[in-house]
Motif scaffolding. Sequence first.
Motif, PDB file in Angstrom:
ATOM      1  N   VAL A  75      25.050  45.192  45.789  1.00  0.00           N
ATOM      2  CA  VAL A  75      25.977  44.072  45.611  1.00  0.00           C
ATOM      3  C   VAL A  75      26.842  44.343  44.389  1.00  0.00           C
ATOM      4  O   VAL A  75      28.064  44.172  44.427  1.00  0.00           O
ATOM      5  CB  VAL A  75      25.228  42.724  45.470  1.00  0.00           C
ATOM      6  N   ALA A  76      26.226  44.786  43.294  1.00  0.00           N
ATOM      7  CA  ALA A  76      26.974  45.077  42.070  1.00  0.00           C
ATOM      8  C   ALA A  76      28.040  46.142  42.322  1.00  0.00           C
ATOM      9  O   ALA A  76      29.196  45.999  41.907  1.00  0.00           O
ATOM     10  CB  ALA A  76      26.025  45.518  40.960  1.00  0.00           C
ATOM     11  N   SER A  77      27.687  47.211  43.033  1.00  0.00           N
ATOM     12  CA  SER A  77      28.648  48.275  43.348  1.00  0.00           C
ATOM     13  C   SER A  77      29.769  47.760  44.238  1.00  0.00           C
ATOM     14  O   SER A  77      30.946  48.046  44.014  1.00  0.00           O
ATOM     15  CB  SER A  77      27.957  49.447  44.049  1.00  0.00           C
ATOM     16  N   PHE A  78      29.401  46.982  45.254  1.00  0.00           N
ATOM     17  CA  PHE A  78      30.393  46.414  46.164  1.00  0.00           C
ATOM     18  C   PHE A  78      31.372  45.525  45.395  1.00  0.00           C
ATOM     19  O   PHE A  78      32.587  45.612  45.592  1.00  0.00           O
ATOM     20  CB  PHE A  78      29.707  45.603  47.259  1.00  0.00           C
ATOM     21  N   VAL A  79      30.856  44.671  44.532  1.00  0.00           N
ATOM     22  CA  VAL A  79      31.698  43.753  43.759  1.00  0.00           C
ATOM     23  C   VAL A  79      32.658  44.535  42.863  1.00  0.00           C
ATOM     24  O   VAL A  79      33.856  44.261  42.825  1.00  0.00           O
ATOM     25  CB  VAL A  79      30.827  42.782  42.937  1.00  0.00           C
ATOM     26  N   GLU A  80      32.136  45.526  42.133  1.00  0.00           N
ATOM     27  CA  GLU A  80      32.986  46.304  41.233  1.00  0.00           C
ATOM     28  C   GLU A  80      34.090  47.030  42.012  1.00  0.00           C
ATOM     29  O   GLU A  80      35.267  46.984  41.626  1.00  0.00           O
ATOM     30  CB  GLU A  80      32.173  47.305  40.426  1.00  0.00           C
ATOM     31  N   GLU A  81      33.728  47.682  43.110  1.00  0.00           N
ATOM     32  CA  GLU A  81      34.725  48.399  43.909  1.00  0.00           C
ATOM     33  C   GLU A  81      35.773  47.445  44.474  1.00  0.00           C
ATOM     34  O   GLU A  81      36.967  47.735  44.469  1.00  0.00           O
ATOM     35  CB  GLU A  81      34.034  49.172  45.039  1.00  0.00           C
ATOM     36  N   ASN A  82      35.323  46.294  44.966  1.00  0.00           N
ATOM     37  CA  ASN A  82      36.229  45.310  45.528  1.00  0.00           C
ATOM     38  C   ASN A  82      37.192  44.790  44.463  1.00  0.00           C
ATOM     39  O   ASN A  82      38.396  44.672  44.707  1.00  0.00           O
ATOM     40  CB  ASN A  82      35.418  44.158  46.136  1.00  0.00           C
ATOM     41  N   LEU A  83      36.677  44.492  43.274  1.00  0.00           N
ATOM     42  CA  LEU A  83      37.528  44.009  42.190  1.00  0.00           C
ATOM     43  C   LEU A  83      38.529  45.068  41.744  1.00  0.00           C
ATOM     44  O   LEU A  83      39.701  44.762  41.501  1.00  0.00           O
ATOM     45  CB  LEU A  83      36.680  43.541  41.009  1.00  0.00           C
ATOM     46  N   ARG A  84      38.098  46.318  41.673  1.00  0.00           N
ATOM     47  CA  ARG A  84      39.017  47.398  41.289  1.00  0.00           C
ATOM     48  C   ARG A  84      40.163  47.536  42.302  1.00  0.00           C
ATOM     49  O   ARG A  84      41.316  47.703  41.924  1.00  0.00           O
ATOM     50  CB  ARG A  84      38.273  48.721  41.117  1.00  0.00           C
ATOM     51  N   ARG A  85      39.837  47.450  43.602  1.00  0.00           N
ATOM     52  CA  ARG A  85      40.876  47.519  44.642  1.00  0.00           C
ATOM     53  C   ARG A  85      41.836  46.335  44.531  1.00  0.00           C
ATOM     54  O   ARG A  85      43.055  46.501  44.613  1.00  0.00           O
ATOM     55  CB  ARG A  85      40.251  47.537  46.039  1.00  0.00           C
ATOM     56  N   THR A  86      41.289  45.139  44.344  1.00  0.00           N
ATOM     57  CA  THR A  86      42.105  43.930  44.212  1.00  0.00           C
ATOM     58  C   THR A  86      43.023  44.030  43.009  1.00  0.00           C
ATOM     59  O   THR A  86      44.218  43.715  43.090  1.00  0.00           O
ATOM     60  CB  THR A  86      41.199  42.681  44.074  1.00  0.00           C
ATOM     61  N   MET A  94      44.482  50.811  36.147  1.00  0.00           N
ATOM     62  CA  MET A  94      43.067  51.024  35.840  1.00  0.00           C
ATOM     63  C   MET A  94      42.879  51.590  34.434  1.00  0.00           C
ATOM     64  O   MET A  94      41.796  51.484  33.863  1.00  0.00           O
ATOM     65  CB  MET A  94      42.410  51.918  36.888  1.00  0.00           C
ATOM     66  N   SER A  95      43.928  52.132  33.842  1.00  0.00           N
ATOM     67  CA  SER A  95      43.834  52.607  32.450  1.00  0.00           C
ATOM     68  C   SER A  95      43.656  51.446  31.479  1.00  0.00           C
ATOM     69  O   SER A  95      43.176  51.643  30.361  1.00  0.00           O
ATOM     70  CB  SER A  95      45.080  53.406  32.081  1.00  0.00           C
ATOM     71  N   ALA A  96      43.991  50.225  31.903  1.00  0.00           N
ATOM     72  CA  ALA A  96      43.822  49.042  31.046  1.00  0.00           C
ATOM     73  C   ALA A  96      42.386  48.522  31.103  1.00  0.00           C
ATOM     74  O   ALA A  96      41.991  47.708  30.282  1.00  0.00           O
ATOM     75  CB  ALA A  96      44.785  47.937  31.474  1.00  0.00           C
ATOM     76  N   VAL A  97      41.610  49.014  32.085  1.00  0.00           N
ATOM     77  CA  VAL A  97      40.250  48.524  32.304  1.00  0.00           C
ATOM     78  C   VAL A  97      39.251  49.510  31.712  1.00  0.00           C
ATOM     79  O   VAL A  97      39.085  50.609  32.229  1.00  0.00           O
ATOM     80  CB  VAL A  97      39.967  48.342  33.815  1.00  0.00           C
ATOM     81  N   ALA A  98      38.583  49.104  30.633  1.00  0.00           N
ATOM     82  CA  ALA A  98      37.572  49.976  30.035  1.00  0.00           C
ATOM     83  C   ALA A  98      36.270  49.893  30.825  1.00  0.00           C
ATOM     84  O   ALA A  98      35.613  50.903  31.059  1.00  0.00           O
ATOM     85  CB  ALA A  98      37.333  49.598  28.581  1.00  0.00           C
ATOM     86  N   SER A 132      32.204  33.882  36.746  1.00  0.00           N
ATOM     87  CA  SER A 132      31.305  33.901  37.892  1.00  0.00           C
ATOM     88  C   SER A 132      31.689  34.969  38.913  1.00  0.00           C
ATOM     89  O   SER A 132      32.806  34.983  39.425  1.00  0.00           O
ATOM     90  CB  SER A 132      31.327  32.537  38.576  1.00  0.00           C
ATOM     91  N   MET A 133      30.744  35.855  39.226  1.00  0.00           N
ATOM     92  CA  MET A 133      30.963  36.883  40.227  1.00  0.00           C
ATOM     93  C   MET A 133      31.302  36.248  41.573  1.00  0.00           C
ATOM     94  O   MET A 133      32.205  36.709  42.278  1.00  0.00           O
ATOM     95  CB  MET A 133      29.714  37.746  40.367  1.00  0.00           C
ATOM     96  N   ASN A 134      30.610  35.188  41.924  1.00  0.00           N
ATOM     97  CA  ASN A 134      30.802  34.591  43.237  1.00  0.00           C
ATOM     98  C   ASN A 134      32.186  33.969  43.388  1.00  0.00           C
ATOM     99  O   ASN A 134      32.795  34.070  44.450  1.00  0.00           O
ATOM    100  CB  ASN A 134      29.702  33.570  43.518  1.00  0.00           C
ATOM    101  N   ILE A 135      32.697  33.353  42.337  1.00  0.00           N
ATOM    102  CA  ILE A 135      34.044  32.791  42.410  1.00  0.00           C
ATOM    103  C   ILE A 135      35.058  33.917  42.624  1.00  0.00           C
ATOM    104  O   ILE A 135      35.977  33.791  43.424  1.00  0.00           O
ATOM    105  CB  ILE A 135      34.398  31.981  41.146  1.00  0.00           C
ATOM    106  N   TYR A 136      34.889  35.022  41.905  1.00  0.00           N
ATOM    107  CA  TYR A 136      35.828  36.138  42.035  1.00  0.00           C
ATOM    108  C   TYR A 136      35.893  36.655  43.462  1.00  0.00           C
ATOM    109  O   TYR A 136      36.941  37.056  43.932  1.00  0.00           O
ATOM    110  CB  TYR A 136      35.450  37.290  41.101  1.00  0.00           C
ATOM    111  N   LEU A 137      34.752  36.671  44.151  1.00  0.00           N
ATOM    112  CA  LEU A 137      34.730  37.213  45.508  1.00  0.00           C
ATOM    113  C   LEU A 137      35.155  36.185  46.538  1.00  0.00           C
ATOM    114  O   LEU A 137      35.809  36.533  47.517  1.00  0.00           O
ATOM    115  CB  LEU A 137      33.344  37.753  45.849  1.00  0.00           C
ATOM    116  N   ARG A 138      34.815  34.920  46.306  1.00  0.00           N
ATOM    117  CA  ARG A 138      35.180  33.937  47.331  1.00  0.00           C
ATOM    118  C   ARG A 138      36.635  33.499  47.198  1.00  0.00           C
ATOM    119  O   ARG A 138      37.208  32.984  48.143  1.00  0.00           O
ATOM    120  CB  ARG A 138      34.184  32.787  47.344  1.00  0.00           C
ATOM    121  N   ASP A 139      37.267  33.719  46.034  1.00  0.00           N
ATOM    122  CA  ASP A 139      38.681  33.357  45.896  1.00  0.00           C
ATOM    123  C   ASP A 139      39.444  34.440  45.138  1.00  0.00           C
ATOM    124  O   ASP A 139      39.832  34.271  43.986  1.00  0.00           O
ATOM    125  CB  ASP A 139      38.830  32.018  45.193  1.00  0.00           C
TER     126      ASP A 139
END
Length: 157
Positions: A75-86, A94-98, A132-139
């Motif tokens: 779940v953690a990997s999926f969330v991180e990858e999804n957020l990076r794509r978004t 992505m250079s702004a994201v440490a 919240s991780m869940n808010i980020y994914l649901r919206d």
Amino acid sequence: MDAQEIIGSIAPRVAGSGPGNTAFASNLYRVPEWGLQDFVTSDGTRHRFDVEVVFPEAGATSWLGNEVRQVHPEVASFVEENLRRTMAAGGIPMSAVAQINVYRSHGGPGERPFYMDNVQFVRADGAKFSGSMNIYLRDPVQTLKVLQEFFLTEIPS
């Protein structure tokens, strides 16, 4: 549609009796058509993004077959990858994201602990932002607006 609209709740069974064993409930939220309802890991564990808080049974050390204090690694990997794509699709370099850290925080009394899944974003200049991780994914539509504001402001040198 309001992704923060509560549509129900989940309350765990309560172990024991007496005033210290009050049942807690975790709200269920409406997920807009552009959001994610859930994610199923390879071992069949279903993580629901419409549920805000994890309330295990009193004294439980596991949740859905995993350590209760940790987000399932897939779940953690999926969330991180999804957020990076978004973020990339929204013009955030992505250079702004440490770092993007997915973690579960602990709260509540010892007899009735609860946990909340979170994401911490760290900019290249060290500034941090969590939520919240869940808010980020649901919206993700609202999430992108918030993350653009955080990452696209001028980073002090």
